[in-house]
Design a protein around this motif. Structure first.
Motif, PDB file in Angstrom:
ATOM      1  N   PRO A   1       1.514  15.103   1.979  1.00 16.91           N
ATOM      2  CA  PRO A   1       1.028  13.735   2.205  1.00 16.91           C
ATOM      3  C   PRO A   1       2.000  12.684   1.676  1.00 16.91           C
ATOM      4  O   PRO A   1       2.763  12.935   0.743  1.00 16.91           O
ATOM      5  CB  PRO A   1      -0.289  13.692   1.435  1.00 16.91           C
ATOM      6  N   ARG A   2       1.935  11.499   2.278  1.00 17.30           N
ATOM      7  CA  ARG A   2       2.723  10.351   1.805  1.00 17.30           C
ATOM      8  C   ARG A   2       2.125   9.825   0.508  1.00 17.30           C
ATOM      9  O   ARG A   2       0.993  10.142   0.142  1.00 17.30           O
ATOM     10  CB  ARG A   2       2.699   9.244   2.847  1.00 17.30           C
ATOM     11  N   ASP A   3       2.882   8.975  -0.165  1.00 18.96           N
ATOM     12  CA  ASP A   3       2.460   8.364  -1.428  1.00 18.96           C
ATOM     13  C   ASP A   3       1.122   7.643  -1.284  1.00 18.96           C
ATOM     14  O   ASP A   3       0.219   7.805  -2.111  1.00 18.96           O
ATOM     15  CB  ASP A   3       3.551   7.400  -1.902  1.00 18.96           C
ATOM     16  N   ALA A   4       0.977   6.838  -0.233  1.00 15.68           N
ATOM     17  CA  ALA A   4      -0.267   6.085  -0.032  1.00 15.68           C
ATOM     18  C   ALA A   4      -1.461   7.034   0.084  1.00 15.68           C
ATOM     19  O   ALA A   4      -2.528   6.780  -0.485  1.00 15.68           O
ATOM     20  CB  ALA A   4      -0.166   5.208   1.211  1.00 15.68           C
ATOM     21  N   HIS A   5      -1.278   8.121   0.795  1.00 13.08           N
ATOM     22  CA  HIS A   5      -2.339   9.117   0.981  1.00 13.08           C
ATOM     23  C   HIS A   5      -2.800   9.659  -0.372  1.00 13.08           C
ATOM     24  O   HIS A   5      -3.993   9.686  -0.675  1.00 13.08           O
ATOM     25  CB  HIS A   5      -1.800  10.240   1.876  1.00 13.08           C
ATOM     26  N   GLY A   6      -1.849  10.093  -1.190  1.00 11.96           N
ATOM     27  CA  GLY A   6      -2.190  10.646  -2.504  1.00 11.96           C
ATOM     28  C   GLY A   6      -2.858   9.640  -3.416  1.00 11.96           C
ATOM     29  O   GLY A   6      -3.787   9.974  -4.157  1.00 11.96           O
ATOM     30  N   THR A   7      -2.407   8.388  -3.373  1.00 10.93           N
ATOM     31  CA  THR A   7      -3.013   7.345  -4.205  1.00 10.93           C
ATOM     32  C   THR A   7      -4.440   7.063  -3.761  1.00 10.93           C
ATOM     33  O   THR A   7      -5.342   6.920  -4.603  1.00 10.93           O
ATOM     34  CB  THR A   7      -2.158   6.060  -4.156  1.00 10.93           C
ATOM     35  N   ILE A   8      -4.664   7.007  -2.455  1.00 12.81           N
ATOM     36  CA  ILE A   8      -6.017   6.765  -1.944  1.00 12.81           C
ATOM     37  C   ILE A   8      -6.952   7.908  -2.348  1.00 12.81           C
ATOM     38  O   ILE A   8      -8.080   7.667  -2.791  1.00 12.81           O
ATOM     39  CB  ILE A   8      -6.001   6.568  -0.418  1.00 12.81           C
ATOM     40  N   VAL A   9      -6.497   9.144  -2.238  1.00 16.48           N
ATOM     41  CA  VAL A   9      -7.326  10.292  -2.646  1.00 16.48           C
ATOM     42  C   VAL A   9      -7.672  10.191  -4.132  1.00 16.48           C
ATOM     43  O   VAL A   9      -8.830  10.361  -4.524  1.00 16.48           O
ATOM     44  CB  VAL A   9      -6.624  11.635  -2.331  1.00 16.48           C
ATOM     45  N   ALA A  10      -6.680   9.878  -4.968  1.00 17.40           N
ATOM     46  CA  ALA A  10      -6.937   9.741  -6.406  1.00 17.40           C
ATOM     47  C   ALA A  10      -7.923   8.611  -6.679  1.00 17.40           C
ATOM     48  O   ALA A  10      -8.851   8.755  -7.499  1.00 17.40           O
ATOM     49  CB  ALA A  10      -5.626   9.503  -7.152  1.00 17.40           C
ATOM     50  N   ASN A  11      -7.761   7.475  -5.991  1.00 18.93           N
ATOM     51  CA  ASN A  11      -8.682   6.351  -6.175  1.00 18.93           C
ATOM     52  C   ASN A  11     -10.101   6.723  -5.752  1.00 18.93           C
ATOM     53  O   ASN A  11     -11.076   6.303  -6.388  1.00 18.93           O
ATOM     54  CB  ASN A  11      -8.206   5.136  -5.365  1.00 18.93           C
ATOM     55  N   LEU A  12     -10.229   7.512  -4.689  1.00 24.59           N
ATOM     56  CA  LEU A  12     -11.554   7.952  -4.247  1.00 24.59           C
ATOM     57  C   LEU A  12     -12.220   8.844  -5.291  1.00 24.59           C
ATOM     58  O   LEU A  12     -13.418   8.706  -5.564  1.00 24.59           O
ATOM     59  CB  LEU A  12     -11.450   8.688  -2.911  1.00 24.59           C
ATOM     60  N   VAL A  13     -11.472   9.746  -5.885  1.00 28.73           N
ATOM     61  CA  VAL A  13     -12.026  10.621  -6.927  1.00 28.73           C
ATOM     62  C   VAL A  13     -12.534   9.773  -8.086  1.00 28.73           C
ATOM     63  O   VAL A  13     -13.652   9.972  -8.586  1.00 28.73           O
ATOM     64  CB  VAL A  13     -10.987  11.649  -7.413  1.00 28.73           C
ATOM     65  N   VAL A  14     -11.719   8.804  -8.507  1.00 26.89           N
ATOM     66  CA  VAL A  14     -12.096   7.930  -9.626  1.00 26.89           C
ATOM     67  C   VAL A  14     -13.330   7.096  -9.271  1.00 26.89           C
ATOM     68  O   VAL A  14     -14.201   6.873 -10.110  1.00 26.89           O
ATOM     69  CB  VAL A  14     -10.910   7.026 -10.025  1.00 26.89           C
ATOM     70  N   ALA A  15     -13.428   6.647  -8.029  1.00 25.41           N
ATOM     71  CA  ALA A  15     -14.561   5.813  -7.611  1.00 25.41           C
ATOM     72  C   ALA A  15     -15.844   6.614  -7.403  1.00 25.41           C
ATOM     73  O   ALA A  15     -16.933   6.163  -7.744  1.00 25.41           O
ATOM     74  CB  ALA A  15     -14.199   5.066  -6.326  1.00 25.41           C
TER      75      ALA A  15
ATOM     76  N   LEU B   1     -13.742  -1.235  -0.820  1.00 30.14           N
ATOM     77  CA  LEU B   1     -12.396  -0.975  -0.327  1.00 30.14           C
ATOM     78  C   LEU B   1     -11.336  -1.435  -1.313  1.00 30.14           C
ATOM     79  O   LEU B   1     -10.277  -0.818  -1.425  1.00 30.14           O
ATOM     80  CB  LEU B   1     -12.194  -1.625   1.039  1.00 30.14           C
ATOM     81  N   SER B   2     -11.610  -2.492  -2.068  1.00 27.62           N
ATOM     82  CA  SER B   2     -10.637  -2.988  -3.041  1.00 27.62           C
ATOM     83  C   SER B   2     -10.289  -1.921  -4.070  1.00 27.62           C
ATOM     84  O   SER B   2      -9.129  -1.819  -4.488  1.00 27.62           O
ATOM     85  CB  SER B   2     -11.145  -4.257  -3.729  1.00 27.62           C
ATOM     86  N   ALA B   3     -11.240  -1.114  -4.483  1.00 27.61           N
ATOM     87  CA  ALA B   3     -10.977  -0.043  -5.455  1.00 27.61           C
ATOM     88  C   ALA B   3     -10.227   1.109  -4.813  1.00 27.61           C
ATOM     89  O   ALA B   3      -9.333   1.705  -5.429  1.00 27.61           O
ATOM     90  CB  ALA B   3     -12.282   0.453  -6.062  1.00 27.61           C
ATOM     91  N   ILE B   4     -10.553   1.419  -3.578  1.00 31.93           N
ATOM     92  CA  ILE B   4      -9.924   2.544  -2.898  1.00 31.93           C
ATOM     93  C   ILE B   4      -8.470   2.248  -2.578  1.00 31.93           C
ATOM     94  O   ILE B   4      -7.614   3.132  -2.614  1.00 31.93           O
ATOM     95  CB  ILE B   4     -10.701   2.916  -1.614  1.00 31.93           C
ATOM     96  N   TYR B   5      -8.164   1.005  -2.290  1.00 31.57           N
ATOM     97  CA  TYR B   5      -6.793   0.641  -1.918  1.00 31.57           C
ATOM     98  C   TYR B   5      -6.007   0.029  -3.073  1.00 31.57           C
ATOM     99  O   TYR B   5      -4.925  -0.523  -2.856  1.00 31.57           O
ATOM    100  CB  TYR B   5      -6.812  -0.290  -0.702  1.00 31.57           C
ATOM    101  N   ALA B   6      -6.515   0.136  -4.300  1.00 29.70           N
ATOM    102  CA  ALA B   6      -5.777  -0.363  -5.466  1.00 29.70           C
ATOM    103  C   ALA B   6      -4.420   0.351  -5.564  1.00 29.70           C
ATOM    104  O   ALA B   6      -4.342   1.573  -5.404  1.00 29.70           O
ATOM    105  CB  ALA B   6      -6.590  -0.133  -6.741  1.00 29.70           C
ATOM    106  N   SER B   7      -3.373  -0.399  -5.754  1.00 35.51           N
ATOM    107  CA  SER B   7      -1.994   0.134  -5.896  1.00 35.51           C
ATOM    108  C   SER B   7      -1.471   0.790  -4.630  1.00 35.51           C
ATOM    109  O   SER B   7      -0.602   1.652  -4.686  1.00 35.51           O
ATOM    110  CB  SER B   7      -1.903   1.102  -7.071  1.00 35.51           C
ATOM    111  N   VAL B   8      -2.012   0.420  -3.473  1.00 36.28           N
ATOM    112  CA  VAL B   8      -1.562   0.969  -2.196  1.00 36.28           C
ATOM    113  C   VAL B   8      -1.059  -0.184  -1.322  1.00 36.28           C
ATOM    114  O   VAL B   8      -1.772  -1.158  -1.128  1.00 36.28           O
ATOM    115  CB  VAL B   8      -2.703   1.717  -1.455  1.00 36.28           C
ATOM    116  N   ALA B   9       0.149  -0.057  -0.800  1.00 38.52           N
ATOM    117  CA  ALA B   9       0.709  -1.068   0.092  1.00 38.52           C
ATOM    118  C   ALA B   9       0.259  -0.761   1.517  1.00 38.52           C
ATOM    119  O   ALA B   9       0.703   0.216   2.115  1.00 38.52           O
ATOM    120  CB  ALA B   9       2.225  -1.068  -0.005  1.00 38.52           C
ATOM    121  N   VAL B  10      -0.656  -1.555   2.035  1.00 35.53           N
ATOM    122  CA  VAL B  10      -1.147  -1.403   3.406  1.00 35.53           C
ATOM    123  C   VAL B  10      -1.118  -2.757   4.094  1.00 35.53           C
ATOM    124  O   VAL B  10      -1.031  -3.791   3.458  1.00 35.53           O
ATOM    125  CB  VAL B  10      -2.586  -0.818   3.465  1.00 35.53           C
ATOM    126  N   ASP B  11      -1.216  -2.724   5.426  1.00 37.79           N
ATOM    127  CA  ASP B  11      -1.243  -3.970   6.215  1.00 37.79           C
ATOM    128  C   ASP B  11      -2.516  -4.737   5.978  1.00 37.79           C
ATOM    129  O   ASP B  11      -3.549  -4.225   5.767  1.00 37.79           O
ATOM    130  CB  ASP B  11      -1.117  -3.657   7.708  1.00 37.79           C
TER     131      ASP B  11
END
Length: 162
Positions: free
Chosen positions: A16-30, A152-162
């Motif tokens: 997975p790309r960096d964004a993918h891994g960060t989103i998965v980690a954020n989901l676990v935390v949330a 969504l703000s928590a899930i996309y924390a530290s993720v660069a998306v459009d």
């Protein structure tokens, strides 16, 4: 390397790309702190298709309320399945995998999370039908059956998306 079994064929999954891994980690935390035992989050969850014994999928995350069992390679009764989508996997995840996930009687919701934009797609079981809800921007998803709120703000924390 992670693999899935699709129609009896072993298929390697790209890392997975960096964004993918960060989103998965954020989901676990949330999700994790909002669950009441015995419910728990399982990463890289093995999911079997009840109608296809020759297919075995790996979901990014799943929530189950079954007791843990060390000897199983799959979750027999997931309640929530989460897939983080990329452009290269979105059609497969929503298509073949989504169809298989909907056939699992215990599944109450499937969450498809974009890794390219702030967007969730929630597929929610409602009796004998599935309802699809689309969330964008600063929305928050409420998963009633598990008592979970996912902004969504928590899930996309530290993720660069459009």
């Amino acid at each position: 390397t992670r693999y899935e079994l699709i129609d009896g064929e072993v298929v390697a999954m790209a890392p997975p790309r960096d964004a993918h891994g960060t989103i998965v980690a954020n989901l676990v935390v949330a999700i994790g702190p909002q669950l009441k035992p015995p419910c728990r989050v399982v990463g890289s969850a093995g999911i079997t298709d009840p109608e296809r014994p020759d297919s075995f999928y790996v979901a990014d995350l799943a929530v189950t309320c079954d007791q843990p069992a060390d000897q199983r390679f799959f979750l027999p009764a997931p309640r929530l399945i989460v897939e983080v989508l990329s452009r290269s996997t979105a059609a497969h995840d929503r298509g073949r995998k989504g169809e298989a996930y909907r056939r699992i009687p215990s599944v109450e919701a499937i969450l498809f999370v974009s890794s390219d934009e702030r967007r969730f797609e929630l597929w929610r079981r409602d009796g004998d039908r599935w309802v699809i809800e689309d969330y964008i921007g600063d929305a928050s998803v409420r998963l009633e059956s598990l008592g979970i709120d996912l902004p969504l703000s928590a899930i996309y924390a530290s993720v660069a998306v459009d």
